[in-house]
Design a protein around this motif. Structure first.
Motif, mmCIF file in Angstrom:
data_model
loop_
_atom_site.group_PDB
_atom_site.id
_atom_site.type_symbol
_atom_site.label_atom_id
_atom_site.label_comp_id
_atom_site.label_asym_id
_atom_site.label_seq_id
_atom_site.Cartn_x
_atom_site.Cartn_y
_atom_site.Cartn_z
ATOM 1 N N GLU A 134 -10.645 6.291 -0.970
ATOM 2 C CA GLU A 134 -9.853 5.135 -0.547
ATOM 3 C C GLU A 134 -10.699 4.158 0.268
ATOM 4 O O GLU A 134 -10.656 2.941 0.034
ATOM 5 N N ASP A 441 1.766 -3.174 12.085
ATOM 6 C CA ASP A 441 1.634 -1.976 11.258
ATOM 7 C C ASP A 441 2.121 -0.748 11.993
ATOM 8 O O ASP A 441 1.806 0.379 11.643
ATOM 9 N N THR A 473 0.227 -5.745 4.988
ATOM 10 C CA THR A 473 0.544 -5.677 3.565
ATOM 11 C C THR A 473 1.851 -4.921 3.366
ATOM 12 O O THR A 473 2.307 -4.206 4.260
ATOM 13 N N ASN A 474 2.435 -5.064 2.195
ATOM 14 C CA ASN A 474 3.608 -4.262 1.860
ATOM 15 C C ASN A 474 3.257 -2.783 1.846
ATOM 16 O O ASN A 474 4.059 -1.937 2.248
ATOM 17 N N GLU A 475 2.054 -2.480 1.381
ATOM 18 C CA GLU A 475 1.624 -1.083 1.317
ATOM 19 C C GLU A 475 1.544 -0.465 2.707
ATOM 20 O O GLU A 475 1.982 0.669 2.926
ATOM 21 N N SER A 476 0.999 -1.214 3.675
ATOM 22 C CA SER A 476 0.886 -0.667 5.027
ATOM 23 C C SER A 476 2.268 -0.448 5.638
ATOM 24 O O SER A 476 2.475 0.487 6.409
ATOM 25 N N TRP A 477 3.237 -1.293 5.287
ATOM 26 C CA TRP A 477 4.593 -1.113 5.792
ATOM 27 C C TRP A 477 5.235 0.134 5.184
ATOM 28 O O TRP A 477 5.908 0.904 5.870
ATOM 29 N N ASN A 478 5.014 0.329 3.898
ATOM 30 C CA ASN A 478 5.549 1.531 3.247
ATOM 31 C C ASN A 478 4.918 2.796 3.812
ATOM 32 O O ASN A 478 5.587 3.832 3.968
ATOM 33 N N GLN A 479 3.626 2.728 4.129
ATOM 34 C CA GLN A 479 2.957 3.876 4.736
ATOM 35 C C GLN A 479 3.514 4.167 6.128
ATOM 36 O O GLN A 479 3.671 5.331 6.506
ATOM 37 N N GLU A 608 -0.822 -9.874 -3.482
ATOM 38 C CA GLU A 608 -0.050 -8.747 -3.996
ATOM 39 C C GLU A 608 0.766 -9.131 -5.228
ATOM 40 O O GLU A 608 1.614 -8.361 -5.674
#
Length: 732
Positions: A134, A441, A473-479, A608
């Motif tokens: 990653e 985050d 990012t949306n990904e960091s929020w989902n994480q 994104e």
């Protein structure tokens, strides 16, 4: 050079709940006791959360140093141990050294008593390699309309670049330790080790050294070469770098090669594969739903290289399709309630900070909050813990008032700010609500969650309330959500969010700081130390540099003014404000920071975006830039300034495209020439973007542009002349 690589592993066990492990893996190096304390402290401080246990991976010699450093009488040890404590509570319950003895790992407890955890080293090391994958972007997914053509002639959407997994010696040892752990015995007994690419030679060479094996490494490079060789009569082993289909291992196993002597470092799955797969991406939670897609523009892989890497960057034009879904609501609820840039609130200074006091009173927010409390909060709430900012304190009070009206009479709720949270004031909790009004985050939420894991049992209900999210990012929020809600019970904890708008990177090293640093680096130089091209009149250089430095300092909470001394402002008709919002009717009152927030959100949405052609995101075979056309479309100086500062440097790098560089140069020539007109109001911002290294042109274009601009403005002292001088130094 780094002595070690560290990573975190979060594991859920029914017996212990969530266990967070910090692991340090050393390369082969000499250590001192001072190194031990410094390294462990550095690793502990690399994350706001304290782990449950610490594992150290290293050699026998390194273990002996750690063992000596862990002498209970050593005062430095006690100082370091306190790093794992908070408010007198010991969060780090175990330190373990995993000693590699040349054949296997032997675990040693550092301390007088063994800890409560026994971690699976293979899991830890495979997770470490995945974290490197990653970190170093070793897995590439083909964009829409494209497909990779692998050396096996198969076509799919994924390519794993194994040589990119490790970027330094410490990271190399992580991969080598995993190979040695999984197949050390086979490597020790082999005379030859076959590899499919020289890209993994260093990993295998290091693994052989760890196993004290003198086996010869033979690279067969390709499928064609594989057909020309046969297994040797003496013991051997085969290591395949990476695979998405398992075809090479399958071909070998179906011919004359022993499947028990074949291993693949990384594959998308271990199911149905010949030989062993050391890191299976599906077991790490990675899924590739369209892996087998075969139609599309071919990106051919030759060895471990892309055949199309030299293609020019793809320009992306920002437009209406990139509007984030939450943007209109954000404007409606916040209006003008946003602080200027780099405002210091309490002890922290951030580029963007929201004033949420009016939002907490908004009827739509109150409606949402009441419904959230009534429908989702646990009935057993006894404690409300809030972040240490004023808005979270106010919101916690609102939550308590609402809960008190709903809970049985006589039940009291304890309200605790995070800085006062200790085990003693929450040990009797029956239900917890954690409040952080605004989350980036989620650093504070993560810290509170981590503390509660140690203070109270996992089966105590808890609900995280973070109504306003502005993540990177949306990904960091989902994480963040996944980190907060997952636990050792069959149920997830609650998580409530009202509005969420990703804003891109939020680094302390932003262009405001970098511009001041650029000025300070050249403010005390003499005229001969400056690169000024063929400029003859240098009498105004230093006074102009001083003016540029003052302009940078004065603009720390805003944008650089126009060369005419006017503040950059917004004219009517901005695409991303729309016509229905109140903000569109009062353009003159809009804070520059709100305009910047809007552009940042749009750019992040572009990064994104689902469609490949409109996505502002590079990959391993194609770079992407913001189209110069955007600066003509959004021609208000303040919008140009926002794009220059909100874009990542790679998104404004036109140096590898002669065509785009020439277009951008023509625009900049006109901006610098017309600096006394509306068209050139962003001249200082464009020069500053070059000075901090954000905006780049082809070398010849940049030299011509700056030489001509310096010659044009050299006769008069001005902020623009000083900024052009800084730009010239950066481009030299």
């Amino acid at each position: 050079m780094e002595r070690f690589f560290s990573w975190r592993n979060l594991e859920h066990r029914p017996s212990h709940g969530s266990i967070e492990t910090l692991v340090l893996c050393y390369k082969r190096c000499q250590l001192t006791e001072g190194n031990v304390y410094a390294d462990v402290e550095t690793a502990l401080k690399s994350d706001a959360n304290l782990p449950d246990c610490v594992y150290i991976v290293g050699t026998t010699q390194q273990y002996n140093i750690f063992k000596a450093a862990w002498d209970p009488t050593n005062i430095h040890l006690q100082t370091m141990i306190k790093r794992g404590m908070k408010a007198g509570f010991d969060f780090v319950k175990q330190y373990t050294f995993a000693e590699w003895n040349g054949a296997n790992f032997q675990q040693h407890s550092l301390g007088q008593e063994p800890g409560p955890y026994k971690m699976d080293l293979k899991r830890l090391m495979s997770r470490a390699v995945y974290s490197l994958i990653e970190k170093n972007n070793a897995v590439h997914q083909a964009p829409s309309g494209h497909v990779f053509k692998h050396p096996s002639q198969r076509r799919n959407k994924v390519f794993i670049q194994a040589r990119e997994i490790a970027s330094g010696e410490a990271e190399l040892y992580v991969v080598a330790y995993l190979i040695a752990l999984c197949h050390g015995e086979a490597l020790q007994g082999s005379c030859k080790v076959f590899i499919d690419t020289m890209g993994i030679y260093a990993y295998v060479k290091c693994a052989l050294a760890l196993c004290r094996s003198e086996a010869e490494i033979v690279s067969f490079h390709s499928y064609d070469e594989l057909e020309k060789i046969n297994p040797p009569p003496e013991p051997y082993f085969c290591i395949i770098s990476a695979s998405t289909s398992g075809s090479m291992a399958g071909n070998m196993a179906s011919s004359v090669w022993d499947p028990e002597r074949i291993a693949t470092i990384v594959d998308v799955t271990s199911q149905g594969r010949a030989g062993d797969v050391m890191v299976a991406l599906d077991s790490m939670g990675v899924a590739f739903p369209d892996l087998k897609v075969s139609d599309g523009t071919l990106i051919e892989i030759i060895g471990e290289n892309f055949s199309s890497k030299a293609k020019p960057p793809r320009p992306v034009v920002i437009g209406q399709p990139h509007t984030p879904k939450a943007l209109a609501d954000f404007h409606e609820y916040f209006g003008f309630s946003i602080y200027p840039f780099n405002t210091r609130i309490a002890t922290k200074s951030k580029l963007l900070q929201l004033d949420v006091t009016k939002v907490l009173e908004h009827k739509e927010f109150q409606k949402w909050l009441n419904a959230e409390i009534d429908w989702s909060f646990p009935l057993t709430v006894s404690h409300v813990i809030h972040a240490d900012d004023e808005a979270s304190k106010v919101l916690a009070g609102i939550v308590v008032d609402r809960l008190s009206a709903r809970l049985a009479a006589g039940l009291s709720i304890t309200v605790t700010p995070y800085h006062e949270l200790e085990k003693d004031n929450c040990k009797d909790a029956t239900g917890v609500v954690i409040v952080s009004t605004v989350a980036r985050d989620g650093g504070v939420l993560r810290e509170i969650s981590r503390d509660l894991r140690s203070y109270i049992n996992a089966d105590i209900p808890r609900h995280f309330l973070s109504p306003i999210g502005i993540p990177q990012t949306n990904e960091s929020w989902n994480q963040l959500r996944m980190f907060l809600v997952r636990n050792s019970t069959p149920r997830e904890y609650g998580f409530a969010n009202w509005i969420q708008l990703p804003l891109g990177e939020d680094s302390d090293d932003n262009s405001w700081y970098r511009l001041i640093t650029a000025y300070e680096a050249h403010s005390d130089k003499n005229i001969h130390d400056l690169e000024l091209g063929s400029l003859n009149d240098t009498s105004n250089i230093f006074p102009s540099l001083e003016l540029a430095g003052k302009a940078a300092l004065n603009a720390f909470n805003g944008f650089l003014a126009s060369p005419r001394g006017n503040k950059l402002s917004l004219s009517e008709g901005f695409l991303f404000f729309g016509d229905s919002t109140d903000i569109a009717k009062r353009y003159a009152e809009v804070e520059p920071s709100m305009v910047y927030l809007t552009i940042s959100a749009v750019l992040q949405s572009a990064r994104e975006y689902k469609e490949h052609e409109r996505r502002l995101r590079p990959n391993g075979y194609e770079s992407v830039v913001l189209a110069p056309e955007c600066f003509l479309r959004f021609n208000d100086a303040i919008l140009q300034a926002c794009m220059l500062r909100a874009c990542q440097p790679a998104e404004l790098d036109y140096s590898s495209s002669p065509e785009l560089s020439k277009i951008m140069k023509e625009l900049l020539v006109k901006v610098f020439v017309r600096c006394d007109k509306d068209f050139g109001d962003a001249a200082l911002e464009f020069a500053a973007a070059i000075a901090v290294g954000s905006l780049r042109l082809a070398k010849r274009d940049m030299e011509t542009l700056l030489d001509d601009a310096l010659e044009q403005h050299a006769s008069k002292q001005s902020e623009l002349l000083g900024m052009l001088v800084l730009a010239k130094q950066a481009s030299h």
